[in-house]
Design a protein around this motif. Structure first.
Motif, PDB file in Angstrom:
ATOM      1  N   SER A 209      -4.968 -94.883   6.118  1.00 40.22           N
ATOM      2  CA  SER A 209      -5.796 -94.490   7.254  1.00 40.22           C
ATOM      3  C   SER A 209      -7.218 -94.146   6.819  1.00 40.22           C
ATOM      4  O   SER A 209      -7.431 -93.428   5.844  1.00 40.22           O
ATOM      5  CB  SER A 209      -5.168 -93.278   7.959  1.00 40.22           C
ATOM      6  OG  SER A 209      -5.996 -92.814   9.002  1.00 40.22           O
ATOM      7  N   TYR A 210      -8.162 -94.671   7.541  1.00 36.13           N
ATOM      8  CA  TYR A 210      -9.568 -94.326   7.300  1.00 36.13           C
ATOM      9  C   TYR A 210     -10.351 -94.177   8.601  1.00 36.13           C
ATOM     10  O   TYR A 210     -11.414 -93.546   8.624  1.00 36.13           O
ATOM     11  CB  TYR A 210     -10.241 -95.405   6.435  1.00 36.13           C
ATOM     12  CG  TYR A 210     -10.613 -96.661   7.192  1.00 36.13           C
ATOM     13  CD1 TYR A 210     -11.889 -96.817   7.736  1.00 36.13           C
ATOM     14  CD2 TYR A 210      -9.682 -97.683   7.381  1.00 36.13           C
ATOM     15  CE1 TYR A 210     -12.232 -97.966   8.446  1.00 36.13           C
ATOM     16  CE2 TYR A 210     -10.013 -98.818   8.078  1.00 36.13           C
ATOM     17  CZ  TYR A 210     -11.286 -98.959   8.612  1.00 36.13           C
ATOM     18  OH  TYR A 210     -11.601-100.083   9.313  1.00 36.13           O
ATOM     19  N   PHE A 211      -9.834 -94.731   9.716  1.00 39.14           N
ATOM     20  CA  PHE A 211     -10.604 -94.751  10.952  1.00 39.14           C
ATOM     21  C   PHE A 211     -10.814 -93.347  11.513  1.00 39.14           C
ATOM     22  O   PHE A 211     -11.915 -93.002  11.954  1.00 39.14           O
ATOM     23  CB  PHE A 211      -9.907 -95.643  11.982  1.00 39.14           C
ATOM     24  CG  PHE A 211     -10.774 -95.960  13.168  1.00 39.14           C
ATOM     25  CD1 PHE A 211     -11.894 -96.765  13.024  1.00 39.14           C
ATOM     26  CD2 PHE A 211     -10.475 -95.452  14.423  1.00 39.14           C
ATOM     27  CE1 PHE A 211     -12.705 -97.067  14.111  1.00 39.14           C
ATOM     28  CE2 PHE A 211     -11.282 -95.740  15.506  1.00 39.14           C
ATOM     29  CZ  PHE A 211     -12.395 -96.551  15.364  1.00 39.14           C
ATOM     30  N   ASN A 212      -9.758 -92.517  11.504  1.00 38.21           N
ATOM     31  CA  ASN A 212      -9.924 -91.144  11.984  1.00 38.21           C
ATOM     32  C   ASN A 212     -10.944 -90.387  11.143  1.00 38.21           C
ATOM     33  O   ASN A 212     -11.761 -89.622  11.670  1.00 38.21           O
ATOM     34  CB  ASN A 212      -8.583 -90.410  11.961  1.00 38.21           C
ATOM     35  CG  ASN A 212      -7.713 -90.782  13.142  1.00 38.21           C
ATOM     36  OD1 ASN A 212      -8.133 -91.527  14.020  1.00 38.21           O
ATOM     37  ND2 ASN A 212      -6.498 -90.274  13.167  1.00 38.21           N
ATOM     38  N   LEU A 225      -9.886 -91.178   0.102  1.00 39.06           N
ATOM     39  CA  LEU A 225     -10.303 -92.221  -0.841  1.00 39.06           C
ATOM     40  C   LEU A 225     -10.716 -93.501  -0.120  1.00 39.06           C
ATOM     41  O   LEU A 225     -11.621 -94.202  -0.568  1.00 39.06           O
ATOM     42  CB  LEU A 225      -9.157 -92.504  -1.819  1.00 39.06           C
ATOM     43  CG  LEU A 225      -9.393 -93.606  -2.855  1.00 39.06           C
ATOM     44  CD1 LEU A 225     -10.545 -93.227  -3.768  1.00 39.06           C
ATOM     45  CD2 LEU A 225      -8.127 -93.864  -3.658  1.00 39.06           C
ATOM     46  N   GLN A 226     -10.065 -93.797   1.010  1.00 40.04           N
ATOM     47  CA  GLN A 226     -10.336 -95.054   1.693  1.00 40.04           C
ATOM     48  C   GLN A 226     -11.777 -95.149   2.187  1.00 40.04           C
ATOM     49  O   GLN A 226     -12.338 -96.246   2.236  1.00 40.04           O
ATOM     50  CB  GLN A 226      -9.367 -95.224   2.877  1.00 40.04           C
ATOM     51  CG  GLN A 226      -7.953 -95.585   2.471  1.00 40.04           C
ATOM     52  CD  GLN A 226      -7.236 -94.439   1.787  1.00 40.04           C
ATOM     53  OE1 GLN A 226      -7.612 -93.266   1.966  1.00 40.04           O
ATOM     54  NE2 GLN A 226      -6.207 -94.749   1.021  1.00 40.04           N
ATOM     55  N   LEU A 227     -12.380 -94.025   2.555  1.00 39.42           N
ATOM     56  CA  LEU A 227     -13.773 -94.069   2.999  1.00 39.42           C
ATOM     57  C   LEU A 227     -14.710 -94.389   1.835  1.00 39.42           C
ATOM     58  O   LEU A 227     -15.688 -95.118   1.998  1.00 39.42           O
ATOM     59  CB  LEU A 227     -14.169 -92.736   3.643  1.00 39.42           C
ATOM     60  CG  LEU A 227     -13.808 -92.550   5.118  1.00 39.42           C
ATOM     61  CD1 LEU A 227     -14.502 -91.314   5.674  1.00 39.42           C
ATOM     62  CD2 LEU A 227     -14.176 -93.763   5.937  1.00 39.42           C
ATOM     63  N   PHE A 228     -14.413 -93.817   0.666  1.00 41.96           N
ATOM     64  CA  PHE A 228     -15.235 -94.134  -0.500  1.00 41.96           C
ATOM     65  C   PHE A 228     -15.051 -95.593  -0.910  1.00 41.96           C
ATOM     66  O   PHE A 228     -16.010 -96.267  -1.313  1.00 41.96           O
ATOM     67  CB  PHE A 228     -14.892 -93.205  -1.661  1.00 41.96           C
ATOM     68  CG  PHE A 228     -15.267 -91.772  -1.423  1.00 41.96           C
ATOM     69  CD1 PHE A 228     -16.599 -91.394  -1.322  1.00 41.96           C
ATOM     70  CD2 PHE A 228     -14.306 -90.793  -1.288  1.00 41.96           C
ATOM     71  CE1 PHE A 228     -16.961 -90.078  -1.101  1.00 41.96           C
ATOM     72  CE2 PHE A 228     -14.657 -89.474  -1.067  1.00 41.96           C
ATOM     73  CZ  PHE A 228     -15.989 -89.112  -0.976  1.00 41.96           C
ATOM     74  N   LEU A 229     -13.817 -96.084  -0.818  1.00 42.62           N
ATOM     75  CA  LEU A 229     -13.569 -97.493  -1.117  1.00 42.62           C
ATOM     76  C   LEU A 229     -14.316 -98.384  -0.123  1.00 42.62           C
ATOM     77  O   LEU A 229     -14.881 -99.417  -0.511  1.00 42.62           O
ATOM     78  CB  LEU A 229     -12.073 -97.781  -1.065  1.00 42.62           C
ATOM     79  CG  LEU A 229     -11.631 -99.222  -1.351  1.00 42.62           C
ATOM     80  CD1 LEU A 229     -12.102 -99.660  -2.722  1.00 42.62           C
ATOM     81  CD2 LEU A 229     -10.120 -99.352  -1.230  1.00 42.62           C
TER      82      LEU A 229
END
Length: 293
Positions: A209-212, A225-229
């Motif tokens: 999950s990154y959208f929220n 981590l997904q936002l940094f990726l």
């Protein structure tokens, strides 16, 4: 039982088709793995496609040296563990009563819950609600809005109805057990397969999950981590659109390329490790919870 020649031909065709599909599915994972340990310059030139070339761990070195990425990794682990635990509690709390034939009004409650799976308030009303609740830029905004998946609740409800013998529950009630004791001592110990399915479904959902976070978080210390990726991938795409004649820019692009592949491996590693431990229960739980009923 002896097979005819036609049966053997069909069988080998099936094996060949499955092998081809497996190759198509597994090769991207294999490529990311070998690209993460190859010299990024060779990767950008397209020279890496089957074996690593000029072994280099610069991507992993830069990744582990970046404090923000490591902070994001820890945040993702925290969100995944806490979110999965809350998901299990909420799913069990909803599925067990709705699976009980003696629960009055269960059809009405089921319809109301399923309604939310097809219709929601929309992004803007949801954002305003979360803002009014004071959850913006907090730990809870990554946990509470996704506390229950209706689809997963229906799978667990179906499992409880079709896979837990009613005679055992009735015997427990005759012995003086309350509903809570029956749930904790009878139903849950017999529900290992569906619990494993729920853990895997929810954990993968939280991990990816990154959208929220993109909508509700502004504090980088709380970023998963997904936002940094995502930032690494976006920056890499932007750099590919500009002139790379400058040596420092070219080096920056190569480092970003190495970090990108290393981050993908590090990001997926926990889920790849988790799945083998749950595979036996996962297959059984999916078949029982989704096919029966």
């Amino acid at each position: 039982m002896a097979q005819s020649r036609g049966d053997r031909v069909v069988e080998w065709m099936i094996y060949a088709a499955l092998g081809l599909v497996s190759l198509v599915v597994l090769y991207p994972v294999f490529f990311v793995g070998i690209a993460s340990i190859s010299n990024p310059e060779n990767v950008m030139r397209g020279e890496v496609w089957l074996w690593p070339k000029n072994l280099s761990l610069v991507g992993y070195e830069r990744l582990f040296a970046n404090s923000e990425l490591m902070k994001g990794y820890g945040n993702t682990l925290l969100y995944t563990v806490a979110g999965t635990l809350l998901n299990l509690v909420m799913t069990i709390a909803a599925a067990y009563p709705l699976s009980r034939p003696d629960f009055r009004g269960r059809t009405v409650f089921t319809i109301l819950i399923v309604f939310t799976m097809f219709f929601s308030g929309g992004m803007i009303p949801t954002y305003l609600l979360i803002k009014d609740l004071g959850m913006l830029d907090t730990f809870w905004v990554m946990i509470i809005p996704s506390a229950l998946s209706v689809w997963n609740m229906l799978i667990m409800k179906t499992f409880f109805q079709n896979s837990i013998p009613k005679e055992i529950q009735e015997a427990a009630f005759m012995d003086g057990c309350s509903n809570m004791k029956v749930l904790l001592r009878i139903v849950l110990p017999l529900s290992g397969p569906v619990l494993a399915v729920m853990v895997l479904f929810y954990a993968v959902g939280h991990w990816n999950s990154y959208f929220n976070a993109l909508i509700y978080l502004s504090d980088r210390d709380k970023y998963p981590l997904q936002l940094f990726l995502r930032e690494i991938l976006v920056q890499g795409q932007m750099q590919e659109m500009v002139d790379i004649s400058d040596d420092s820019l070219a080096r920056s692009m190569m480092d970003a390329e190495a970090i990108k592949y290393a981050a993908v491996i590090i990001t997926n590693l926990p889920m790849l490790i988790l799945y083998p431990f749950l595979q036996k229960y996962f297959i059984k739980g999916v078949m029982i919870g989704a096919v029966k009923g």
